[in-house]
Design a protein around this motif. Structure first.
Motif, PDB file in Angstrom:
ATOM      1  N   ALA A 155     -35.809  44.339  38.208  1.00 48.20           N
ATOM      2  CA  ALA A 155     -34.573  44.993  37.766  1.00 48.20           C
ATOM      3  C   ALA A 155     -33.719  44.066  36.912  1.00 48.20           C
ATOM      4  N   PHE A 156     -34.271  42.965  36.496  1.00 53.31           N
ATOM      5  CA  PHE A 156     -33.554  41.881  35.818  1.00 53.31           C
ATOM      6  C   PHE A 156     -34.034  41.828  34.371  1.00 53.31           C
ATOM      7  N   MET A 157     -33.241  42.362  33.441  1.00 52.50           N
ATOM      8  CA  MET A 157     -33.617  42.357  32.028  1.00 52.50           C
ATOM      9  C   MET A 157     -32.825  41.272  31.303  1.00 52.50           C
ATOM     10  N   VAL A 158     -33.522  40.418  30.574  1.00 53.47           N
ATOM     11  CA  VAL A 158     -32.890  39.248  29.971  1.00 53.47           C
ATOM     12  C   VAL A 158     -33.194  39.188  28.482  1.00 53.47           C
ATOM     13  N   ARG A 159     -32.223  38.666  27.714  1.00 58.37           N
ATOM     14  CA  ARG A 159     -32.461  38.457  26.298  1.00 58.37           C
ATOM     15  C   ARG A 159     -33.576  37.446  26.123  1.00 58.37           C
ATOM     16  N   LYS A 160     -34.530  37.791  25.298  1.00 53.61           N
ATOM     17  CA  LYS A 160     -35.715  36.949  25.180  1.00 53.61           C
ATOM     18  C   LYS A 160     -35.387  35.545  24.684  1.00 53.61           C
ATOM     19  N   ASP A 161     -34.356  35.425  23.862  1.00 58.01           N
ATOM     20  CA  ASP A 161     -34.076  34.100  23.288  1.00 58.01           C
ATOM     21  C   ASP A 161     -33.509  33.108  24.304  1.00 58.01           C
ATOM     22  N   ILE A 162     -33.162  33.567  25.510  1.00 60.51           N
ATOM     23  CA  ILE A 162     -32.749  32.617  26.548  1.00 60.51           C
ATOM     24  C   ILE A 162     -33.755  32.568  27.700  1.00 60.51           C
ATOM     25  N   ALA A 163     -34.853  33.316  27.572  1.00 62.54           N
ATOM     26  CA  ALA A 163     -35.846  33.381  28.652  1.00 62.54           C
ATOM     27  C   ALA A 163     -36.850  32.243  28.528  1.00 62.54           C
ATOM     28  N   PRO A 164     -36.947  31.356  29.524  1.00 64.52           N
ATOM     29  CA  PRO A 164     -37.928  30.274  29.486  1.00 64.52           C
ATOM     30  C   PRO A 164     -39.310  30.767  29.897  1.00 64.52           C
ATOM     31  N   MET A 165     -40.300  29.930  29.738  1.00 66.54           N
ATOM     32  CA  MET A 165     -41.614  30.210  30.295  1.00 66.54           C
ATOM     33  C   MET A 165     -41.570  30.008  31.823  1.00 66.54           C
ATOM     34  N   TYR A 166     -42.443  30.700  32.520  1.00 62.69           N
ATOM     35  CA  TYR A 166     -42.538  30.529  33.973  1.00 62.69           C
ATOM     36  C   TYR A 166     -43.184  29.178  34.286  1.00 62.69           C
ATOM     37  N   ASP A 167     -42.694  28.543  35.344  1.00 63.08           N
ATOM     38  CA  ASP A 167     -43.256  27.277  35.808  1.00 63.08           C
ATOM     39  C   ASP A 167     -44.462  27.594  36.686  1.00 63.08           C
ATOM     40  N   THR A 168     -45.650  27.430  36.134  1.00 58.89           N
ATOM     41  CA  THR A 168     -46.870  27.828  36.848  1.00 58.89           C
ATOM     42  C   THR A 168     -47.272  26.839  37.952  1.00 58.89           C
ATOM     43  N   SER A 169     -46.484  25.775  38.145  1.00 57.73           N
ATOM     44  CA  SER A 169     -46.750  24.911  39.298  1.00 57.73           C
ATOM     45  C   SER A 169     -46.337  25.610  40.596  1.00 57.73           C
ATOM     46  N   TYR A 170     -45.497  26.635  40.485  1.00 60.62           N
ATOM     47  CA  TYR A 170     -45.161  27.471  41.636  1.00 60.62           C
ATOM     48  C   TYR A 170     -46.135  28.643  41.684  1.00 60.62           C
ATOM     49  N   ARG A 171     -46.753  28.862  42.827  1.00 63.92           N
ATOM     50  CA  ARG A 171     -47.776  29.909  42.931  1.00 63.92           C
ATOM     51  C   ARG A 171     -47.217  31.251  43.389  1.00 63.92           C
ATOM     52  N   TRP A 178     -37.541  31.305  37.667  1.00 60.16           N
ATOM     53  CA  TRP A 178     -37.324  31.817  36.303  1.00 60.16           C
ATOM     54  C   TRP A 178     -35.980  32.516  36.181  1.00 60.16           C
ATOM     55  N   THR A 179     -35.641  33.364  37.162  1.00 64.38           N
ATOM     56  CA  THR A 179     -34.356  34.059  37.096  1.00 64.38           C
ATOM     57  C   THR A 179     -33.194  33.075  37.182  1.00 64.38           C
ATOM     58  N   VAL A 180     -33.322  32.052  38.020  1.00 65.56           N
ATOM     59  CA  VAL A 180     -32.259  31.048  38.109  1.00 65.56           C
ATOM     60  C   VAL A 180     -32.100  30.313  36.772  1.00 65.56           C
ATOM     61  N   ARG A 181     -33.217  29.971  36.148  1.00 61.16           N
ATOM     62  CA  ARG A 181     -33.130  29.272  34.853  1.00 61.16           C
ATOM     63  C   ARG A 181     -32.591  30.185  33.759  1.00 61.16           C
TER      64      ARG A 181
END
Length: 251
Positions: A155-171, A178-181
């Protein structure tokens, strides 16, 4: 050159032919048309791709290839997305009503950083089990998520230009990180609460099946973003809330 869509809906699939139809149908029923729909598939061996093509809208784009898990697939979706905003709607999840995406569209006209809403939990028969136990707050900020994931990822829609890549070290809990960042990059007052239920969330996800591991990961993420002492204090309150819910369910 194709015009940029307002919204990129990203759906992650892997052998999801049975779970996918409600998702595809809910996208096709939306009254908003200013979107693209991306299926990011992990080289499914069942009829997932055929189902997507059969039920998809004209904006559908599909990538099907082996990946390194859910969050690697989500990163592929972010790279493919052309929309101004991105919204993840995974296989089995669905928009709550045909008006849902239009509500996001209207709010996007104010050019916020993030648009968010509430979620209900459904079973495989699409019957509502319960509202999500955490409700979306009226005002959302980076500090909000120190109290837990108050807004469901879908339910969390974010502007793409502020959206980081997901940290895949978390499984299991990279979506929380990602939402916090995303929130850390948003400006004060630039998050809009739709104040409605937007998503039907299927209670059968990766996190649901790995609850304990997910909680340990979430603790690590909270500690990294908010510090050890506040995280420990918040987890004491989380335990109290869980006991209270369990007690109320029994009586």
């Amino acid at each position: 050159m194709m015009q940029q869509p307002l919204i990129s809906i990203i759906t992650i699939t892997f052998n999801a032919a049975e779970q996918l139809p409600p998702t595809m149908k809910s996208v096709a029923e939306q009254k908003c048309s200013d979107f693209e729909h991306l299926i990011i598939d992990g080289a499914s061996a069942d009829n997932t791709i055929e189902t997507a093509r059969r039920l998809g809208t004209k904006s559908l784009r599909i990538l099907s290839e082996p990946d390194n898990g859910l969050y690697d697939a989500m990163n592929k979706g972010l790279r493919m997305a052309r929309g101004k905003y991105v919204l993840f709607l995974n296989a089995g999840d669905a928009f709550h009503s045909p008006d849902t995406l239009h509500m996001y569209e209207v709010a996007a006209g104010k050019n916020p950083d993030i648009i968010y809403a509430d979620t209900v939990i459904v079973d495989e028969s699409r019957r509502m089990i319960a509202p999500r136990h955490l409700s979306a707050p009226d005002v959302l900020s980076f500090r909000s998520f120190a109290s837990g994931m108050l807004v469901c990822h879908q339910a969390f829609m974010v502007r793409k230009d502020i959206a980081p890549m997901y940290d895949t070290s978390y499984r299991f809990s990279a979506d929380y990180d990602w939402t916090v960042r995303c929130l850390s990059k948003s400006r004060p007052g630039r998050c809009i609460n739709l104040k409605t239920v937007a998503i039907d969330y299927l209670c059968d996800g990766l996190t649901d099946k790995n609850k304990l591991k997910s909680l340990f990961e979430r603790f690590r993420i909270m500690r990294a973003h908010y510090g050890l002492a506040p995280t420990v204090a918040n987890h004491i309150s989380f335990v109290g809330r869980a006991i209270k819910r369990r007690f109320s369910d029994q009586f």
